[in-house]
Motif scaffolding. Structure first.
Motif, mmCIF file in Angstrom:
data_model
loop_
_atom_site.group_PDB
_atom_site.id
_atom_site.type_symbol
_atom_site.label_atom_id
_atom_site.label_comp_id
_atom_site.label_asym_id
_atom_site.label_seq_id
_atom_site.Cartn_x
_atom_site.Cartn_y
_atom_site.Cartn_z
ATOM 1 N N CYS A 1 41.559 46.459 43.623
ATOM 2 C CA CYS A 1 41.190 46.507 42.199
ATOM 3 C C CYS A 1 40.448 47.791 41.866
ATOM 4 O O CYS A 1 39.885 48.459 42.746
ATOM 5 C CB CYS A 1 40.312 45.308 41.839
ATOM 6 N N LYS A 2 40.417 48.089 40.595
ATOM 7 C CA LYS A 2 39.614 49.195 40.106
ATOM 8 C C LYS A 2 38.135 48.854 40.231
ATOM 9 O O LYS A 2 37.774 47.678 40.395
ATOM 10 C CB LYS A 2 39.982 49.488 38.651
ATOM 11 N N PRO A 3 37.251 49.835 40.164
ATOM 12 C CA PRO A 3 35.813 49.552 40.348
ATOM 13 C C PRO A 3 35.300 48.473 39.392
ATOM 14 O O PRO A 3 35.732 48.373 38.241
ATOM 15 C CB PRO A 3 35.161 50.919 40.066
ATOM 16 N N ARG A 4 34.365 47.619 39.917
ATOM 17 C CA ARG A 4 33.657 46.560 39.201
ATOM 18 C C ARG A 4 34.513 45.352 38.889
ATOM 19 O O ARG A 4 34.006 44.358 38.336
ATOM 20 C CB ARG A 4 33.019 47.085 37.894
ATOM 21 N N LEU A 5 35.787 45.365 39.221
ATOM 22 C CA LEU A 5 36.643 44.195 39.018
ATOM 23 C C LEU A 5 36.684 43.364 40.301
ATOM 24 O O LEU A 5 36.494 43.878 41.402
ATOM 25 C CB LEU A 5 38.051 44.618 38.610
ATOM 26 N N PHE A 6 36.930 42.054 40.142
ATOM 27 C CA PHE A 6 36.988 41.135 41.282
ATOM 28 C C PHE A 6 38.442 40.840 41.650
ATOM 29 O O PHE A 6 39.277 40.587 40.778
ATOM 30 C CB PHE A 6 36.275 39.818 40.934
#
Length: 243
Positions: free
Chosen positions: A25-30
């Motif tokens: 995932c892209k940053p800060r996504l779960f």
């Protein structure tokens, strides 16, 4: 890059494949795996779905599943909402609440037992009988108190909120000023009505007498006056009784 891995992904994926969906995932996504039949597809979300909790690592953020009896959780060992049939207590889901606590079926939590609380008694009321404070010697007086805390299901119930007791007072006559005043008002109105009625009758009588008098005067003016007949006894000569 592996031939089955693509970097031009949609929906927040950093890397993905046509068969398994998101791989990172892209940053800060779960990152979370969703089951579709016999297949698991990776998706990237801004927050974990119900029944999962999020953990952050240097290389990836993942959503892990809560325990079986937990509907939502903060970590695997700390539940925030239980599934049906379980009660929440200190982050755990229990079938029965511990001693000293009771099950709240509205919030589905174990809560403290709450007992009823009341205010202090009010002063005793004046001695009355049938709603009156006069015309008797023995009556009743009452006092009341209010409920300031209603009990929970297992709490002690509330006691009586009113008390009554016998009382004795010195008999005193009830004032009839209101009744006497009302009677006087009725008599005055009746008297005024009678006086008005008599006044109207007298006015009608005077008007009728005046009309009759005027009628007689008019009749006398229109009829000629009759001459008075001479007195025969005055015209007779005196009889000489000497012979």
């Amino acid at each position: 890059v592996h031939p089955n891995v693509s970097q031009g992904c949609q929906g927040g994926c950093a890397t993905c494949s046509d068969y398994n969906g998101c791989l990172s995932c892209k940053p800060r996504l779960f990152f979370v795996l969703e089951r579709i039949g016999m297949k698991q597809i990776g998706v990237c979300l801004s927050s974990c779905p119900s029944g999962y909790y999020g953990t952050r690592y240097p290389d990836i953020n993942k959503c892990a599943k809560c325990k079986a009896d937990c509907e939502t959780c903060f970590t695997r060992n700390f539940c925030t909402k239980c599934k049906s049939g379980f009660y929440l207590h200190s982050g755990k889901c229990l079938e029965k609440c511990p001693d000293g606590l009771e099950a709240n079926n509205h919030t589905m939590e174990c809560t403290s037992v709450v007992h009823c609380e009341t205010s202090e008694w009010s002063p005793w009321s004046p001695c009355t009988k049938k709603g009156k404070t006069c015309g008797f010697k023995r009556g009743n007086e009452v006092r009341v108190r209010e409920i300031v805390q209603h009990p929970s299901a297992r709490g002690n119930p509330c006691p009586a909120t009113s008390e009554s007791r016998k009382c004795t007072v010195q008999r005193k006559r009830c004032q009839t000023e209101g009744k006497g005043k009302k009677n006087r008002e009725e008599k005055r109105k009746k008297s005024n009505n009678d006086e008005s009625k008599e006044t109207r009758q007298e006015s009608k009588g005077r008007a009728a007498r005046r009309q009759n008098r005027e009628q007689r005067e008019n009749n006398n003016k229109t009829q000629p006056k009759k001459r008075k007949a001479p007195n025969k006894e005055q015209n007779l000569a005196p009889i000489d009784t000497a012979h």
